[in-house]
Design a protein around this motif. Structure first.
Motif, PDB file in Angstrom:
ATOM      1  N   ALA A   1     -81.209  36.978  28.488  1.00 40.16           N
ATOM      2  CA  ALA A   1     -81.820  35.786  27.896  1.00 40.16           C
ATOM      3  C   ALA A   1     -80.815  34.646  27.981  1.00 40.16           C
ATOM      4  CB  ALA A   1     -82.207  36.045  26.453  1.00 40.16           C
ATOM      5  N   LEU A   2     -81.320  33.444  28.118  1.00 37.98           N
ATOM      6  CA  LEU A   2     -80.442  32.278  28.146  1.00 37.98           C
ATOM      7  C   LEU A   2     -79.900  32.035  26.744  1.00 37.98           C
ATOM      8  CD1 LEU A   2     -82.500  29.843  30.400  1.00 37.98           C
ATOM      9  CD2 LEU A   2     -80.798  31.540  31.071  1.00 37.98           C
ATOM     10  N   ASP A   3     -78.706  31.452  26.673  1.00 35.48           N
ATOM     11  CA  ASP A   3     -78.121  31.161  25.359  1.00 35.48           C
ATOM     12  C   ASP A   3     -78.778  29.918  24.759  1.00 35.48           C
ATOM     13  OD1 ASP A   3     -76.952  28.988  26.630  1.00 35.48           O
ATOM     14  OD2 ASP A   3     -74.936  29.815  26.615  1.00 35.48           O
ATOM     15  N   LYS A   4     -78.304  29.499  23.595  1.00 38.09           N
ATOM     16  CA  LYS A   4     -78.946  28.377  22.889  1.00 38.09           C
ATOM     17  C   LYS A   4     -78.829  27.055  23.642  1.00 38.09           C
ATOM     18  CE  LYS A   4     -74.912  27.473  20.035  1.00 38.09           C
ATOM     19  NZ  LYS A   4     -74.380  27.345  18.694  1.00 38.09           N
ATOM     20  N   ASN A   5     -77.880  26.959  24.572  1.00 33.77           N
ATOM     21  CA  ASN A   5     -77.721  25.746  25.366  1.00 33.77           C
ATOM     22  C   ASN A   5     -78.476  25.808  26.690  1.00 33.77           C
ATOM     23  OD1 ASN A   5     -75.963  24.564  23.464  1.00 33.77           O
ATOM     24  ND2 ASN A   5     -74.267  25.769  24.279  1.00 33.77           N
ATOM     25  N   GLY A   6     -79.179  26.908  26.934  1.00 34.70           N
ATOM     26  CA  GLY A   6     -79.956  27.033  28.165  1.00 34.70           C
ATOM     27  C   GLY A   6     -79.156  27.543  29.350  1.00 34.70           C
ATOM     28  N   PHE A   7     -77.979  28.101  29.103  1.00 30.98           N
ATOM     29  CA  PHE A   7     -77.148  28.633  30.192  1.00 30.98           C
ATOM     30  C   PHE A   7     -77.259  30.153  30.250  1.00 30.98           C
ATOM     31  CE2 PHE A   7     -74.898  24.579  29.590  1.00 30.98           C
ATOM     32  CZ  PHE A   7     -74.936  24.133  30.893  1.00 30.98           C
ATOM     33  N   LEU A   8     -77.038  30.670  31.414  1.00 39.57           N
ATOM     34  CA  LEU A   8     -77.059  32.111  31.626  1.00 39.57           C
ATOM     35  C   LEU A   8     -75.708  32.683  31.222  1.00 39.57           C
ATOM     36  CD1 LEU A   8     -78.560  34.566  32.842  1.00 39.57           C
ATOM     37  CD2 LEU A   8     -77.508  33.977  35.021  1.00 39.57           C
ATOM     38  N   PRO A   9     -75.682  33.578  30.227  1.00 36.90           N
ATOM     39  CA  PRO A   9     -74.402  34.178  29.839  1.00 36.90           C
ATOM     40  C   PRO A   9     -73.811  34.975  30.997  1.00 36.90           C
ATOM     41  CG  PRO A   9     -76.107  34.637  28.208  1.00 36.90           C
ATOM     42  CD  PRO A   9     -76.784  34.034  29.393  1.00 36.90           C
ATOM     43  N   LYS A  10     -72.512  34.864  31.171  1.00 36.51           N
ATOM     44  CA  LYS A  10     -71.772  35.595  32.207  1.00 36.51           C
ATOM     45  C   LYS A  10     -72.305  35.320  33.618  1.00 36.51           C
ATOM     46  CE  LYS A  10     -70.569  39.183  28.969  1.00 36.51           C
ATOM     47  NZ  LYS A  10     -70.497  40.586  28.667  1.00 36.51           N
ATOM     48  N   ARG A  11     -72.705  34.067  33.859  1.00 36.27           N
ATOM     49  CA  ARG A  11     -73.255  33.726  35.184  1.00 36.27           C
ATOM     50  C   ARG A  11     -72.225  33.888  36.286  1.00 36.27           C
ATOM     51  NH1 ARG A  11     -72.938  29.701  31.894  1.00 36.27           N
ATOM     52  NH2 ARG A  11     -71.724  27.862  32.332  1.00 36.27           N
ATOM     53  N   ASP A  12     -70.949  33.760  35.947  1.00 36.36           N
ATOM     54  CA  ASP A  12     -69.911  33.952  36.954  1.00 36.36           C
ATOM     55  C   ASP A  12     -69.902  35.395  37.464  1.00 36.36           C
ATOM     56  OD1 ASP A  12     -69.063  34.713  34.379  1.00 36.36           O
ATOM     57  OD2 ASP A  12     -66.955  34.493  34.913  1.00 36.36           O
ATOM     58  N   LEU A  13     -70.214  36.344  36.583  1.00 39.07           N
ATOM     59  CA  LEU A  13     -70.234  37.742  37.002  1.00 39.07           C
ATOM     60  C   LEU A  13     -71.394  38.041  37.948  1.00 39.07           C
ATOM     61  CD1 LEU A  13     -69.244  39.479  33.660  1.00 39.07           C
ATOM     62  CD2 LEU A  13     -67.784  38.818  35.573  1.00 39.07           C
ATOM     63  N   TYR A  14     -72.500  37.320  37.787  1.00 35.03           N
ATOM     64  CA  TYR A  14     -73.613  37.467  38.727  1.00 35.03           C
ATOM     65  C   TYR A  14     -73.202  36.941  40.113  1.00 35.03           C
ATOM     66  CZ  TYR A  14     -76.792  38.660  34.916  1.00 35.03           C
ATOM     67  OH  TYR A  14     -77.402  39.267  33.853  1.00 35.03           O
ATOM     68  N   SER A  15     -72.473  35.835  40.137  1.00 31.12           N
ATOM     69  CA  SER A  15     -71.985  35.299  41.412  1.00 31.12           C
ATOM     70  C   SER A  15     -71.015  36.269  42.079  1.00 31.12           C
ATOM     71  CB  SER A  15     -71.288  33.950  41.195  1.00 31.12           C
ATOM     72  OG  SER A  15     -72.199  32.998  40.732  1.00 31.12           O
TER      73      SER A  15
END
Length: 130
Positions: free
Chosen positions: A54-68
């Motif tokens: 789920a996206l955080d309260k600011n609309g960002f994907l948590p740990k998006r760097d790990l997906y990259s």
């Protein structure tokens, strides 16, 4: 009759309170793009649903760097393509993400780059461990 009204009032308040505290998690969709200055091939994944995310309260994907990094590791170890810069695009709205994917691919198609699709059966994003 008075007791029935009180019971219904309590049930109504309880129902409203539980309805507002329940959070509905929308699915998060994502796709990845990998490009290199040393190669004319640009790799692009299909749009995928990110599992249990789920996206955080600011609309960002948590740990998006790990997906990259997952995409980068796939390119380096499975396809033997080092030195790629990987980006991930995400949204809770699949249609918006599809439009974004079309825009990104169009930019690469205008140049001399060759788009190479990575299918979901070859690579899929996994939820990073906590």
């Amino acid at each position: 009759m008075k007791h029935i009204k009180i019971v219904f009032a309590v049930m109504l308040v309880f129902t409203l309170c539980t309805a507002f505290t329940m959070k509905s998690h929308k699915p998060v969709y994502a796709f990845g793009v990998a490009a290199s200055f040393n190669d004319s091939v640009v790799y692009c994944t299909e749009i995928q649903v990110l599992d249990s995310t789920a996206l955080d309260k600011n609309g960002f994907l948590p740990k998006r760097d790990l997906y990259s990094y997952q995409l980068k590791n796939y390119l380096e170890y499975d396809l033997k393509k080092p030195d790629y810069t990987c980006m991930i695009y995400f949204s809770e709205n699949r249609k918006k993400l599809e439009k974004e994917a079309v825009k990104v691919k169009a930019k690469y198609k205008k140049s001399t780059m060759v788009l190479q699709a990575i299918t979901s059966d070859k690579f899929s994003f996994k939820k990073p461990e906590e």
